[in-house]
Design a protein around this motif. Structure first.
Motif, mmCIF file in Angstrom:
data_model
loop_
_atom_site.group_PDB
_atom_site.id
_atom_site.type_symbol
_atom_site.label_atom_id
_atom_site.label_comp_id
_atom_site.label_asym_id
_atom_site.label_seq_id
_atom_site.Cartn_x
_atom_site.Cartn_y
_atom_site.Cartn_z
ATOM 1 N N ILE A 138 -6.508 -9.629 75.089
ATOM 2 C CA ILE A 138 -6.252 -9.192 76.467
ATOM 3 C C ILE A 138 -5.180 -10.060 77.113
ATOM 4 N N VAL A 139 -5.337 -11.388 76.953
ATOM 5 C CA VAL A 139 -4.351 -12.309 77.538
ATOM 6 C C VAL A 139 -2.979 -12.087 76.909
ATOM 7 N N THR A 140 -2.962 -11.879 75.597
ATOM 8 C CA THR A 140 -1.692 -11.649 74.897
ATOM 9 C C THR A 140 -0.981 -10.422 75.438
ATOM 10 N N ILE A 141 -1.719 -9.337 75.591
ATOM 11 C CA ILE A 141 -1.108 -8.091 76.072
ATOM 12 C C ILE A 141 -0.583 -8.256 77.487
ATOM 13 N N VAL A 142 -1.337 -8.984 78.336
ATOM 14 C CA VAL A 142 -0.884 -9.207 79.717
ATOM 15 C C VAL A 142 0.385 -10.045 79.727
ATOM 16 N N LEU A 143 0.390 -11.140 78.968
ATOM 17 C CA LEU A 143 1.559 -12.020 78.934
ATOM 18 C C LEU A 143 2.794 -11.303 78.394
ATOM 19 N N SER B 239 3.307 -8.066 78.276
ATOM 20 C CA SER B 239 3.720 -6.999 79.189
ATOM 21 C C SER B 239 4.601 -7.545 80.303
ATOM 22 N N LEU B 240 4.188 -8.677 80.873
ATOM 23 C CA LEU B 240 4.994 -9.300 81.932
ATOM 24 C C LEU B 240 6.355 -9.735 81.403
#
Length: 373
Positions: free
Chosen positions: A322-327, A329-330
């Motif tokens: 989840i953190v990877t996808i958020v980072l 994506s940004l």
């Protein structure tokens, strides 16, 4: 009943917004001009003066309804903030888009002069933005695209392995391996590319021995022109170029005293070398191979590091994903937005498009990983 010469509430609101925007845009141009010199500064100040004239138009239109100063649109506020804190390239790119989307084209309340001015401003700003893009396009564009490649490729690799049910330690090892493999591959490719370009340019340069023959050539036959024709000039252009060399030779010979040891062949060779150097400069400056390789390695590695940050800190698979996808994506939105700004296009669409492409690639590899689970 509203008098014919009295504006409606909707018109007053709209005109006040126009007034605020024109005032803010004039301030943006003046802020950009403050950081420039010479011709570019003069152009920006003239644009600011034009925006001030537009401001005066809406003030007169409003008359007693001008009211208290209002805040400009968010987009115009953003341009003002960027003008103060960043370089002119990004600000001018936004201004180019804003000038191109002027509402005056379809507004009967705006004069034809205002609409025409905005169209001209868009072209002027486009010209200034192009100059700025050319200054940063090489290294900066390489940095953005290199980081983006690292982001997408390593995210796809890590997510693909994640789909197979691997543990976080395996994902970290995979991500580090992908980072090193991709960065080294990019560096090697850049090194070979730049080295090959330099070797190709070396092979295209005139031989030193040939430049010493100009003084021995038959001026009437003008065989020197053949050299220029072989380099791609037309017959007329080659003849004029050769004539210039011989003219230079004659001028140097006349200026030299016979007892000075002047050698006509050397003078001709020097004149021809000047011409050859001028042609050679047209190739531009090619970066050193090792420097280009190191830059590519660092750019790619920077992007490829982001997908594995959660696993470096020991996070489990699900929260780490989840953190990877958020980072990522940004980061993808940032690189996409910057690319849009450099290209003079609306950054939001490019940011979202970049994010969708990157996450789409990761989604495909995740599905492939599930097949091997």
């Amino acid at each position: 009943m509203v008098a014919m010469d009295q504006p409606t509430r909707q018109q007053i609101s709209k005109w006040r917004r126009y007034l605020a925007n024109e005032r803010a845009e004039a301030a943006v141009y003046r802020e950009l001009a403050r950081k420039k010199k010479g011709e570019e500064r003069d152009i920006l100040l003239k644009l600011a003066d034009a925006e001030s004239r537009h401001e005066q138009y809406w003030q007169e239109k409003l008359g007693e309804f001008v009211g208290m100063p209002q805040k400009p649109d968010l987009n115009t506020q953003l341009m003002g903030w960027m003008a103060k804190n960043f370089g002119s390239v990004f600000t001018l790119a936004l201004m180019q888009s804003a000038e191109s989307r002027t509402p005056y084209m379809d507004d009967d309340d705006a004069s034809e002069q205002l609409a025409a001015d905005e169209r001209v401003h868009a072209e002027v700003v486009r010209g200034l933005a192009v100059q700025g893009r050319e200054k940063i396009s090489g290294n900066f564009r390489a940095a953005v695209f290199g980081a983006n490649d690292g982001l997408v490729s390593n995210l796809a690799l890590v997510i693909g392995v994640m789909g197979s049910g691997a543990q976080s330690s395996v994902l970290l090892l995979t991500g580090v391996s992908g980072l090193l493999a991709g960065a080294l591959s990019m560096a090697a490719g850049e090194y070979v590319s730049v080295k090959s370009q330099n070797e190709l340019l070396d092979a295209s340069r005139p031989a030193a021995a040939a430049t010493q023959l100009a003084g021995e050539l038959d001026v009437n036959a003008n065989e020197l022109a053949l050299i220029y024709r072989a380099r791609g000039l037309s017959n007329d252009e080659a003849e004029r170029k050769a004539e210039t060399v011989f003219q230079t030779l004659q001028e140097r010979a006349n200026a030299s005293h016979p007892s000075s040891g002047h050698n006509p062949a050397e003078a001709a060779g020097a004149a021809h070398q000047d011409s050859a150097a001028e042609a050679d400069n047209s190739h531009g400056v090619i970066g050193e191979a090792w420097s280009a390789a190191l830059s590519s390695f660092c750019f790619f590695a920077t992007g490829a590091l982001i997908p594995i940050i959660p696993f470096i800190f020991g996070m489990d698979v699900t929260p780490g994903a989840i953190v990877t996808i958020v980072l990522v994506s940004l980061a993808l939105m940032m690189t996409g937005g910057i690319t849009g700004l450099i290209s003079g296009k609306p950054p939001l669409f490019r940011a979202l498009r970049q994010m969708v492409i990157g996450l789409g690639a990761a989604g495909i590899t995740f599905l492939l990983g599930l097949l091997f689970a």
